[in-house]
Design an enzyme around this catalytic site. Structure first.
Site, PDB file in Angstrom:
ATOM      1  N   LYS A 263       0.863  -1.184   0.000  1.00  0.00           N
ATOM      2  CA  LYS A 263       0.000   0.000   0.000  1.00  0.00           C
ATOM      3  C   LYS A 263       0.894   1.227   0.000  1.00  0.00           C
ATOM      4  O   LYS A 263       1.753   1.369   0.871  1.00  0.00           O
ATOM      5  CB  LYS A 263      -0.909   0.004   1.239  1.00  0.00           C
ATOM      6  CG  LYS A 263      -1.636   1.351   1.487  1.00  0.00           C
ATOM      7  CD  LYS A 263      -2.574   1.319   2.684  1.00  0.00           C
ATOM      8  CE  LYS A 263      -3.109   2.718   3.017  1.00  0.00           C
ATOM      9  NZ  LYS A 263      -4.021   2.732   4.182  1.00  0.00           N
ATOM     10  N   ASP A 268      -2.464  10.340   3.499  1.00  0.00           N
ATOM     11  CA  ASP A 268      -3.866   9.956   3.693  1.00  0.00           C
ATOM     12  C   ASP A 268      -4.570  10.975   4.572  1.00  0.00           C
ATOM     13  O   ASP A 268      -4.506  10.924   5.791  1.00  0.00           O
ATOM     14  CB  ASP A 268      -3.931   8.558   4.334  1.00  0.00           C
ATOM     15  CG  ASP A 268      -5.368   8.062   4.492  1.00  0.00           C
ATOM     16  OD1 ASP A 268      -6.281   8.699   3.921  1.00  0.00           O
ATOM     17  OD2 ASP A 268      -5.566   7.035   5.180  1.00  0.00           O
ATOM     18  N   LYS A 275     -10.013  13.012   7.926  1.00  0.00           N
ATOM     19  CA  LYS A 275      -9.545  12.608   9.252  1.00  0.00           C
ATOM     20  C   LYS A 275      -9.509  13.822  10.185  1.00  0.00           C
ATOM     21  O   LYS A 275      -9.372  14.950   9.709  1.00  0.00           O
ATOM     22  CB  LYS A 275      -8.103  12.086   9.150  1.00  0.00           C
ATOM     23  CG  LYS A 275      -7.963  10.708   8.553  1.00  0.00           C
ATOM     24  CD  LYS A 275      -6.509  10.263   8.589  1.00  0.00           C
ATOM     25  CE  LYS A 275      -6.343   8.882   7.983  1.00  0.00           C
ATOM     26  NZ  LYS A 275      -7.028   7.819   8.725  1.00  0.00           N
ATOM     27  N   ASP A 286       1.759   6.521   5.413  1.00  0.00           N
ATOM     28  CA  ASP A 286       0.750   5.584   4.936  1.00  0.00           C
ATOM     29  C   ASP A 286       1.177   4.860   3.653  1.00  0.00           C
ATOM     30  O   ASP A 286       0.408   4.098   3.072  1.00  0.00           O
ATOM     31  CB  ASP A 286      -0.583   6.318   4.727  1.00  0.00           C
ATOM     32  CG  ASP A 286      -1.789   5.407   4.889  1.00  0.00           C
ATOM     33  OD1 ASP A 286      -1.650   4.355   5.540  1.00  0.00           O
ATOM     34  OD2 ASP A 286      -2.854   5.740   4.336  1.00  0.00           O
ATOM     35  N   ASP A 345     -11.975   7.207   3.623  1.00  0.00           N
ATOM     36  CA  ASP A 345     -10.772   6.966   4.421  1.00  0.00           C
ATOM     37  C   ASP A 345     -10.386   5.482   4.436  1.00  0.00           C
ATOM     38  O   ASP A 345      -9.293   5.128   4.869  1.00  0.00           O
ATOM     39  CB  ASP A 345     -10.993   7.484   5.844  1.00  0.00           C
ATOM     40  CG  ASP A 345      -9.680   7.661   6.600  1.00  0.00           C
ATOM     41  OD1 ASP A 345      -8.615   7.596   5.954  1.00  0.00           O
ATOM     42  OD2 ASP A 345      -9.732   7.871   7.825  1.00  0.00           O
ATOM     43  N   GLU A 347      -9.325   3.722   2.079  1.00  0.00           N
ATOM     44  CA  GLU A 347      -8.819   3.791   0.704  1.00  0.00           C
ATOM     45  C   GLU A 347      -7.768   2.740   0.401  1.00  0.00           C
ATOM     46  O   GLU A 347      -7.613   2.337  -0.756  1.00  0.00           O
ATOM     47  CB  GLU A 347      -8.254   5.201   0.433  1.00  0.00           C
ATOM     48  CG  GLU A 347      -6.808   5.436   0.883  1.00  0.00           C
ATOM     49  CD  GLU A 347      -6.586   5.307   2.381  1.00  0.00           C
ATOM     50  OE1 GLU A 347      -7.563   5.484   3.140  1.00  0.00           O
ATOM     51  OE2 GLU A 347      -5.458   5.013   2.812  1.00  0.00           O
ATOM     52  N   ARG A 349      -7.542  -0.409   1.032  1.00  0.00           N
ATOM     53  CA  ARG A 349      -8.096  -1.654   0.497  1.00  0.00           C
ATOM     54  C   ARG A 349      -8.499  -1.507  -0.975  1.00  0.00           C
ATOM     55  O   ARG A 349      -8.482  -2.481  -1.723  1.00  0.00           O
ATOM     56  CB  ARG A 349      -9.274  -2.103   1.372  1.00  0.00           C
ATOM     57  CG  ARG A 349     -10.394  -1.105   1.471  1.00  0.00           C
ATOM     58  CD  ARG A 349     -11.349  -1.403   2.635  1.00  0.00           C
ATOM     59  NE  ARG A 349     -10.790  -0.993   3.935  1.00  0.00           N
ATOM     60  CZ  ARG A 349     -11.401  -1.164   5.087  1.00  0.00           C
ATOM     61  NH1 ARG A 349     -12.590  -1.739   5.140  1.00  0.00           N
ATOM     62  NH2 ARG A 349     -10.837  -0.765   6.207  1.00  0.00           N
TER      63      ARG A 349
HETATM   64  N1  BES Z   1      -4.154   4.764   6.880  1.00  0.00           N
HETATM   65  C1  BES Z   1      -5.299   4.490   7.675  1.00  0.00           C
HETATM   66  C2  BES Z   1      -5.020   3.495   8.786  1.00  0.00           C
HETATM   67  C3  BES Z   1      -4.151   3.958   9.905  1.00  0.00           C
HETATM   68  C4  BES Z   1      -4.702   4.627  10.983  1.00  0.00           C
HETATM   69  C5  BES Z   1      -2.823   3.634   9.927  1.00  0.00           C
HETATM   70  C6  BES Z   1      -3.898   5.009  12.039  1.00  0.00           C
HETATM   71  C7  BES Z   1      -2.023   4.004  10.971  1.00  0.00           C
HETATM   72  C8  BES Z   1      -2.551   4.687  12.029  1.00  0.00           C
HETATM   73  C9  BES Z   1      -6.428   3.910   6.820  1.00  0.00           C
HETATM   74  O1  BES Z   1      -6.464   4.326   5.506  1.00  0.00           O
HETATM   75  C10 BES Z   1      -7.703   4.319   7.470  1.00  0.00           C
HETATM   76  O2  BES Z   1      -7.922   5.480   7.569  1.00  0.00           O
HETATM   77  N2  BES Z   1      -8.462   3.358   7.919  1.00  0.00           N
HETATM   78  C11 BES Z   1      -9.676   3.623   8.584  1.00  0.00           C
HETATM   79  C12 BES Z   1     -10.668   2.614   8.109  1.00  0.00           C
HETATM   80  C13 BES Z   1     -12.070   2.904   8.508  1.00  0.00           C
HETATM   81  C14 BES Z   1     -12.592   4.143   7.815  1.00  0.00           C
HETATM   82  C15 BES Z   1     -12.907   1.707   8.142  1.00  0.00           C
HETATM   83  C16 BES Z   1      -9.434   3.482  10.083  1.00  0.00           C
HETATM   84  O3  BES Z   1      -8.628   2.650  10.482  1.00  0.00           O
HETATM   85  O4  BES Z   1     -10.020   4.242  10.836  1.00  0.00           O
HETATM   86 ZN    ZN Z   2      -7.542   6.121   5.225  1.00  0.00          ZN
HETATM   87 ZN    ZN Z   3      -4.609   4.882   4.683  1.00  0.00          ZN
END
Ligand code: BES
Ligand code: ZN
Ligand code: ZN
Length: 503
Positions: A263, A268, A275, A286, A345, A347, A349
């Protein structure tokens, strides 16, 4: 920037600015040959430390002795037969972390009685790994060039260890170079490192290397290929997305090969599902999955890996704008499956969906993806282990083992039908990119599984062996990782070198 540590392997003899003596517990005098070359003063100080029991060799204990010609650091290693490679590596890392200006740049590490080659190599590897700084954006003090000079370390051991130690240290240095490049990419800010910049750096690295090629699918190529995951995540940014395909030793192609996917969200923001502001700067990391892929290619090339393998980096910047994708959108992916976007967010996946499907075109032996995928994984495992999911128990166990041997834990997590049900429950598309609130790292893995390509025909059709490693907690900011001071860790470069290159 300071260059990488220089090293050589030699028999016990010369001293240096600082002599590091890693010693085992349970002797009341310095081991044979430990004091060769030291001044009388230094010798008597070391002997005195043993005799007075000020130094007992207990694990982690250090004692520094001062001599005008050569400073000496006694380092306790605990009992000799119980010394695990992981502990030896950490001890080497900690010694480097504790060095200051007064220790100078020339170091000698003297391995005496009780040390086995594999332990020495792990210790040396720890020193190399920890000797890293990301200081390219700091103004330098003009008069102080010495601080930028690399360490020069001589690893000393008896004659019978020379061959193995030399080979092992060279290998560790090559792998460390890959780890440090992964860290550099992770630490690089998002205004500098955007998707096509990663692609240029990949091409620059491959240039002139006959057995390594890099193919970049740019914005136009993504459209042509209908890679809707990458296109939709990346289209809100002026810095357009791309897919970077690495291939090592194409000529050695004989049957299926490992394919590692990363990834690569260079930043992000969350997109339209923005966020919160606090800590958002961390989202420059990210892209650590793609950083690990880059570092892995460098490391495998560096250790002269002979087998055929491939890497796929899925690069995009996720940001809101009038051209960004939105919650509620239904998008196409490269696989042909449609996705209802419920949160922009989620994204990672989506870009990985295209990468996974692409891997199916290259006759994979197995597919592993690495991603800073979910905050939920950090909640589950903290910074101590990556999450590990797989559709293949044997592959899962192999990864778990090499990760553990590398001191980069990957912890098995459940790939359950119930989570698949959550992500396939869209009312208007084939899948949705959001599961229920709890167990978010598992529903993310279950989403990815929908895009794992299949082999065989008809009733024999089944998915390629695939594993997903969530490095959201281990890619950066781990206070308990001795091999890194702060910032990106370069996690799993070493794990994957072991998996792919070790016999
Ligand atoms: N890049 C983030 C995941 C992340 C969060 C990595 C904190 C490291 C630290 C990912 O793209 C994301 O935002 N995931 C969301 C998914 C949710 C919207 C289903 C998350 O983890 O909140
Ligand atoms: Zn995200
Ligand atoms: Zn992300």
């Amino acid at each position: 920037m300071r260059g990488p540590m220089e090293h050589q392997v030699a028999i016990i003899g010369t001293i240096a600015d600082t002599l590091i003596l890693p010693l085992f517990e349970g002797t009341n005098k310095p081991p044979n040959r430990a004091l060769v070359g030291l001044s009388r003063n230094a010798q008597s100080q070391v002997k005195g430390a043993f005799a007075s029991e000020d130094f007992d060799g207990k694990a982690g204990k250090t004692l520094s002795l001062w001599d005008s010609e050569c400073k000496v650091i006694l380092l306790g290693m605990g009992k000799s037969d119980g010394l695990k490679e992981n502990n030896a590596r950490d001890a080497g890392a900690k010694i480097v972390a504790g060095l200051g200006k007064t220790h100078g740049k020339n170091l000698a590490v003297r391995f005496t009685s009780g040390w086995k080659s594999n332990q020495m190599i792990a210790f040396a590897e720890g020193m190399m790994l920890r000797d890293y700084k990301f200081d390219k954006y700091m103004s330098k003090d003009e008069d102080d060039d010495d601080d930028d000079a690399p360490y020069n370390v001589t690893f000393q051991a008896s004659a019978r260890h020379q061959e193995q130690l030399t080979a092992g240290c060279n290998r560790a240095a090559a792998i460390t170079t890959g780890v440090h490049i992964a860290r550099d990419l992770g630490n690089e800010p998002a205004n500098v490192l955007y998707p096509m910049e990663y692609a240029s750096r990949a091409q620059a690295f491959a240039k002139g290397k006959g057995n390594l090629s890099v193919t970049v699918l740019d914005w136009d190529d993504l459209q042509e290929n209908k890679m809707g995951g990458l296109i939709n995540v990346g289209k809100g940014s002026e810095h357009k997305p791309c897919m970077v395909i690495w291939e090592l030793n194409a000529k050695a192609k004989d049957g299926p090969c490992p394919i590692i996917i990363g990834k690569g969200i260079t930043f992000d923001t969350g997109g339209i599902s923005l966020k919160p502001g606090a800590g958002m700067d961390e989202m420059k990391f990210d892209m650590h999955g793609s950083a690990t892929v880059f570092g892995l290619m460098v490391a495998l090339h560096g250790v002269n890996h002979k087998g055929h393998m491939m890497g796929i980096s899925c690069m995009a910047e996720n940001t809101p704008s009038s051209t960004a994708y939105r919650p509620g959108d239904v998008i196409d992916t490269y696989s042909g499956k449609t996705v209802e976007v419920l949160n922009t967010d989620a994204e990672g996946r989506l870009v990985l969906a295209d990468g996974l499907w692409k891997a199916g075109e290259f006759n994979p032996e197995y597919i592993i993806d690495l991603a800073t995928l979910t905050g939920a994984c950090v909640i589950a495992l903290g910074h101590e282990a990556s999450g590990l999911w797989s559709n293949d128990d044997e592959l899962l166990e192999r990864i778990r083992k090499v990760a553990s041997d590398s001191g980069e834990l990957a912890w098995p997590m459940p790939l359950l039908p119930a989570f698949e049900k959550q992500v396939t429950g869209s009312k208007i598309a084939d899948v949705k990119n959001l599961g229920e609130r709890y167990g978010g790292s598992n529903s993310a893995a279950a989403f990815l599984k929908q895009f794992v390509p299949e082999q065989g025909e008809g009733d024999d059709k089944k998915q390629y062996p695939w594993a997903h490693i969530d490095i959201a907690g281990t890619g950066w900011g781990t206070s308990t990782n001795a091999t890194v001071a702060h910032g990106a860790t370069g996690v799993h470069v070493r794990t994957l070198v072991r998996l792919i290159n070790d016999e």
